[in-house]
Design a protein around this motif. Structure first.
Motif, PDB file in Angstrom:
ATOM      1  N   VAL A   1       1.097  -1.210   0.044  1.00 56.93           N
ATOM      2  CA  VAL A   1      -0.083  -0.066  -0.006  1.00 56.93           C
ATOM      3  C   VAL A   1       0.993   1.311   0.136  1.00 56.93           C
ATOM      4  O   VAL A   1       1.830   1.275   0.707  1.00 56.93           O
ATOM      5  CB  VAL A   1      -1.188   0.038   1.241  1.00 56.93           C
ATOM      6  CG1 VAL A   1      -1.789   1.357   1.262  1.00 56.93           C
ATOM      7  CG2 VAL A   1      -1.715  -1.206   1.279  1.00 56.93           C
ATOM      8  N   GLY A   2       0.466   2.152  -0.859  1.00 56.43           N
ATOM      9  CA  GLY A   2       1.444   3.404  -0.966  1.00 56.43           C
ATOM     10  C   GLY A   2       2.378   3.414  -2.050  1.00 56.43           C
ATOM     11  O   GLY A   2       1.971   3.271  -3.223  1.00 56.43           O
ATOM     12  N   HIS A   3       3.506   3.457  -1.497  1.00 56.85           N
ATOM     13  CA  HIS A   3       4.734   3.408  -2.634  1.00 56.85           C
ATOM     14  C   HIS A   3       4.741   2.530  -3.658  1.00 56.85           C
ATOM     15  O   HIS A   3       4.914   2.777  -4.727  1.00 56.85           O
ATOM     16  CB  HIS A   3       5.947   3.439  -1.767  1.00 56.85           C
ATOM     17  CG  HIS A   3       7.173   3.797  -2.756  1.00 56.85           C
ATOM     18  ND1 HIS A   3       7.798   4.826  -2.803  1.00 56.85           N
ATOM     19  CD2 HIS A   3       8.164   2.848  -3.255  1.00 56.85           C
ATOM     20  CE1 HIS A   3       8.966   4.875  -3.618  1.00 56.85           C
ATOM     21  NE2 HIS A   3       9.017   3.354  -3.794  1.00 56.85           N
ATOM     22  N   GLN A   4       4.320   1.310  -3.218  1.00 62.76           N
ATOM     23  CA  GLN A   4       4.043   0.288  -4.149  1.00 62.76           C
ATOM     24  C   GLN A   4       3.070   0.286  -5.067  1.00 62.76           C
ATOM     25  O   GLN A   4       2.600  -0.754  -5.818  1.00 62.76           O
ATOM     26  CB  GLN A   4       4.222  -1.082  -3.422  1.00 62.76           C
ATOM     27  CG  GLN A   4       5.813  -1.214  -3.080  1.00 62.76           C
ATOM     28  CD  GLN A   4       6.106  -2.733  -2.088  1.00 62.76           C
ATOM     29  OE1 GLN A   4       5.924  -3.499  -2.701  1.00 62.76           O
ATOM     30  NE2 GLN A   4       5.957  -2.319  -0.964  1.00 62.76           N
ATOM     31  N   GLY A   5       2.031   1.002  -4.994  1.00 64.62           N
ATOM     32  CA  GLY A   5       0.732   1.190  -5.824  1.00 64.62           C
ATOM     33  C   GLY A   5      -0.440   0.918  -5.523  1.00 64.62           C
ATOM     34  O   GLY A   5      -1.377   1.728  -5.881  1.00 64.62           O
ATOM     35  N   ALA A   6      -0.719   0.182  -4.378  1.00 64.83           N
ATOM     36  CA  ALA A   6      -1.974   0.001  -4.017  1.00 64.83           C
ATOM     37  C   ALA A   6      -2.550   1.057  -3.003  1.00 64.83           C
ATOM     38  O   ALA A   6      -1.595   1.887  -2.520  1.00 64.83           O
ATOM     39  CB  ALA A   6      -2.040  -1.462  -3.248  1.00 64.83           C
ATOM     40  N   GLN A   7      -3.942   1.358  -3.170  1.00 66.35           N
ATOM     41  CA  GLN A   7      -4.422   2.509  -2.464  1.00 66.35           C
ATOM     42  C   GLN A   7      -4.873   1.828  -0.901  1.00 66.35           C
ATOM     43  O   GLN A   7      -5.354   0.969  -0.767  1.00 66.35           O
ATOM     44  CB  GLN A   7      -5.659   3.129  -3.153  1.00 66.35           C
ATOM     45  CG  GLN A   7      -5.242   3.776  -4.180  1.00 66.35           C
ATOM     46  CD  GLN A   7      -4.290   4.807  -4.062  1.00 66.35           C
ATOM     47  OE1 GLN A   7      -4.739   5.826  -3.233  1.00 66.35           O
ATOM     48  NE2 GLN A   7      -3.197   4.782  -4.859  1.00 66.35           N
ATOM     49  N   PRO A   8      -4.753   2.747   0.014  1.00 68.11           N
ATOM     50  CA  PRO A   8      -5.466   2.218   1.438  1.00 68.11           C
ATOM     51  C   PRO A   8      -6.851   1.936   1.306  1.00 68.11           C
ATOM     52  O   PRO A   8      -7.727   2.365   0.477  1.00 68.11           O
ATOM     53  CB  PRO A   8      -5.382   3.647   2.314  1.00 68.11           C
ATOM     54  CG  PRO A   8      -4.220   4.252   1.590  1.00 68.11           C
ATOM     55  CD  PRO A   8      -4.461   4.318   0.180  1.00 68.11           C
ATOM     56  N   GLY A   9      -7.085   0.686   1.830  1.00 67.85           N
ATOM     57  CA  GLY A   9      -8.759  -0.174   1.660  1.00 67.85           C
ATOM     58  C   GLY A   9      -8.755  -1.123   0.528  1.00 67.85           C
ATOM     59  O   GLY A   9      -9.423  -1.875   0.567  1.00 67.85           O
ATOM     60  N   ASP A  10      -7.674  -1.037  -0.468  1.00 68.97           N
ATOM     61  CA  ASP A  10      -7.679  -1.935  -1.431  1.00 68.97           C
ATOM     62  C   ASP A  10      -7.637  -3.270  -1.203  1.00 68.97           C
ATOM     63  O   ASP A  10      -8.577  -4.317  -1.349  1.00 68.97           O
ATOM     64  CB  ASP A  10      -6.521  -1.840  -2.433  1.00 68.97           C
ATOM     65  CG  ASP A  10      -6.854  -0.553  -3.465  1.00 68.97           C
ATOM     66  OD1 ASP A  10      -7.803   0.075  -3.424  1.00 68.97           O
ATOM     67  OD2 ASP A  10      -5.822  -0.509  -4.260  1.00 68.97           O
ATOM     68  N   ALA A  11      -6.841  -3.705  -0.330  1.00 74.04           N
ATOM     69  CA  ALA A  11      -6.642  -5.051   0.307  1.00 74.04           C
ATOM     70  C   ALA A  11      -7.751  -5.450   1.028  1.00 74.04           C
ATOM     71  O   ALA A  11      -8.190  -6.507   1.193  1.00 74.04           O
ATOM     72  CB  ALA A  11      -5.172  -5.194   0.811  1.00 74.04           C
ATOM     73  N   LEU A  12      -8.157  -4.342   2.009  1.00 78.57           N
ATOM     74  CA  LEU A  12      -9.068  -4.885   2.993  1.00 78.57           C
ATOM     75  C   LEU A  12     -10.349  -5.302   2.257  1.00 78.57           C
ATOM     76  O   LEU A  12     -11.089  -5.932   2.673  1.00 78.57           O
ATOM     77  CB  LEU A  12      -9.351  -3.459   3.760  1.00 78.57           C
ATOM     78  CG  LEU A  12      -8.248  -3.132   4.823  1.00 78.57           C
ATOM     79  CD1 LEU A  12      -8.637  -1.755   5.461  1.00 78.57           C
ATOM     80  CD2 LEU A  12      -8.111  -4.115   5.915  1.00 78.57           C
TER      81      LEU A  12
END
Lengths: 224, 224
Positions: free
Chosen positions: B174-185
């Motif tokens: 999440v963040g630097h590596q490209g995913a947005q907060p909440g995507d994985a949740l």
């Protein structure tokens, strides 16, 4: 032909005196491998101490297996201690991982050795299914060497066939894990990594000499 | 829902003051993950210091990937520092490797979290071909959790489908590596692991709160 793995616990007679082991086995060893347990227990400075105590190459064996940024960051700390090589897993793949580690290692003058197979049974389930591809990745990356276990000589033969003389092959699994000194050398390895048979001996120098003699005897027989 | 990864370099404003980061983000974090670079740089005692500074779980992320004896030996040193969990790779397989680690971890009261996929591109080449099997191994071993990257939500969904509610899923990327907060949740993870977006901020507490708010907003939307 012999690389000594400095993994605790050492012989009770020696306690934590890993530098005594280094000095005693130095005439028979072509290098030293230091694993995570000793580094965690004694701090990363242990690498610098060992680096000072011998002129042979010192290999930091943390089996790095992370994204490129994290491995590069760890590598910087290891390079400050003067290590000659680091061991990383081939299974993590190249893009965003080993490519970055190798790039950073070249800048810092540290060699990279890639694990292409391991000595325990579980290695067969996933890692060993990709040995050829991992060896090919390693050739493309231009790394220094490969790790392939003495307990699986057929994989050492396979890898040697693929890399010819261009990569060094390091082989753990001799002694406690079941392979005999010389097994891996006869299959095409350059170095056998031996730990417990030497470091848990009351007399590590004599134990190392005995391993080296058995290696030489075996190699004379198999190479004619 | 938020686990903070304490990987250097930190914000220049904070220098090496990782305990200040811990204190500032503590109200928003459900745990802390400490990786190899900080442990190498500051010694294994860093884990004990962080363990003292928070009541949240502390996860030692050395991505253990070795034979069982070596991982068990490393685990003992980590357990002495009071860590709550360690992260190990699933691709090393069970027999002679993860089986021994899990056995030792149970004795020491430390949880094991298994990497089933990683966030970088190279993970697709080998690891991601065995995600289902690694998740099944983890279920059989009865470990605490899995690591699956926020950059590959389809794999999180796959794993959640396989494990139901029996294992926790931790998700980096999440963040630097490209995913947005909440995507994985939204894909089924229990925790998102966030490092740089928080630890390189001049104000880690505010940054952590902002991430948590974005997670909550996103989860409200996706879970209805």
């Amino acid at each position: 032909m012999l690389v000594v793995a400095l993994d605790p616990p050492f012989s009770p007679v020696l306690g934590e005196d890993y530098l005594r082991i280094v000095r005693e086995v130095d005439p028979y060893a072509q290098g030293f491998k230091v694993g995570l347990p000793l580094i965690l227990r004694r701090g990363v400075d242990v690498l610098g101490e060992i680096r000072e105590a011998t002129r042979k190459p010192v290999i930091a064996d943390l089996k790095l297996a992370d994204i490129g940024d994290v491995m590069a960051s760890a590598l910087c700390v290891l390079a400050e201690q003067g290590v000659d090589a680091v061991i990383a897993h081939g299974f993590v793949g190249v893009e965003g991982s080993l490519d970055k580690l190798v790039e950073e290692a070249e800048k810092l003058g540290v060699e990279v050795i890639v694990v292409a197979s391991m000595s325990h049974r579980g290695s067969e389930k996933y890692i060993d299914k990709h040995v050829t591809e991992i060896v090919e990745d390693s050739l493309r990356l231009g790394v220094h060497g490969l790790v392939l276990p003495a307990t699986r000589p057929s994989l050492i033969r396979l890898a040697r066939g693929l890399v010819g003389g261009s990569l060094r092959i390091y082989s753990p699994g001799v002694g406690h894990q079941g392979a005999q000194p010389g097994d891996a050398l006869c299959a095409g390895a350059d170095y056998e990594i031996v730990g417990r048979a030497i470091t848990r001996s009351e007399s590590p120098g004599q134990a190392a000499r005995a391993v080296l003699e058995r290696q030489l005897e075996r190699v004379r027989a198999c190479r004619g």
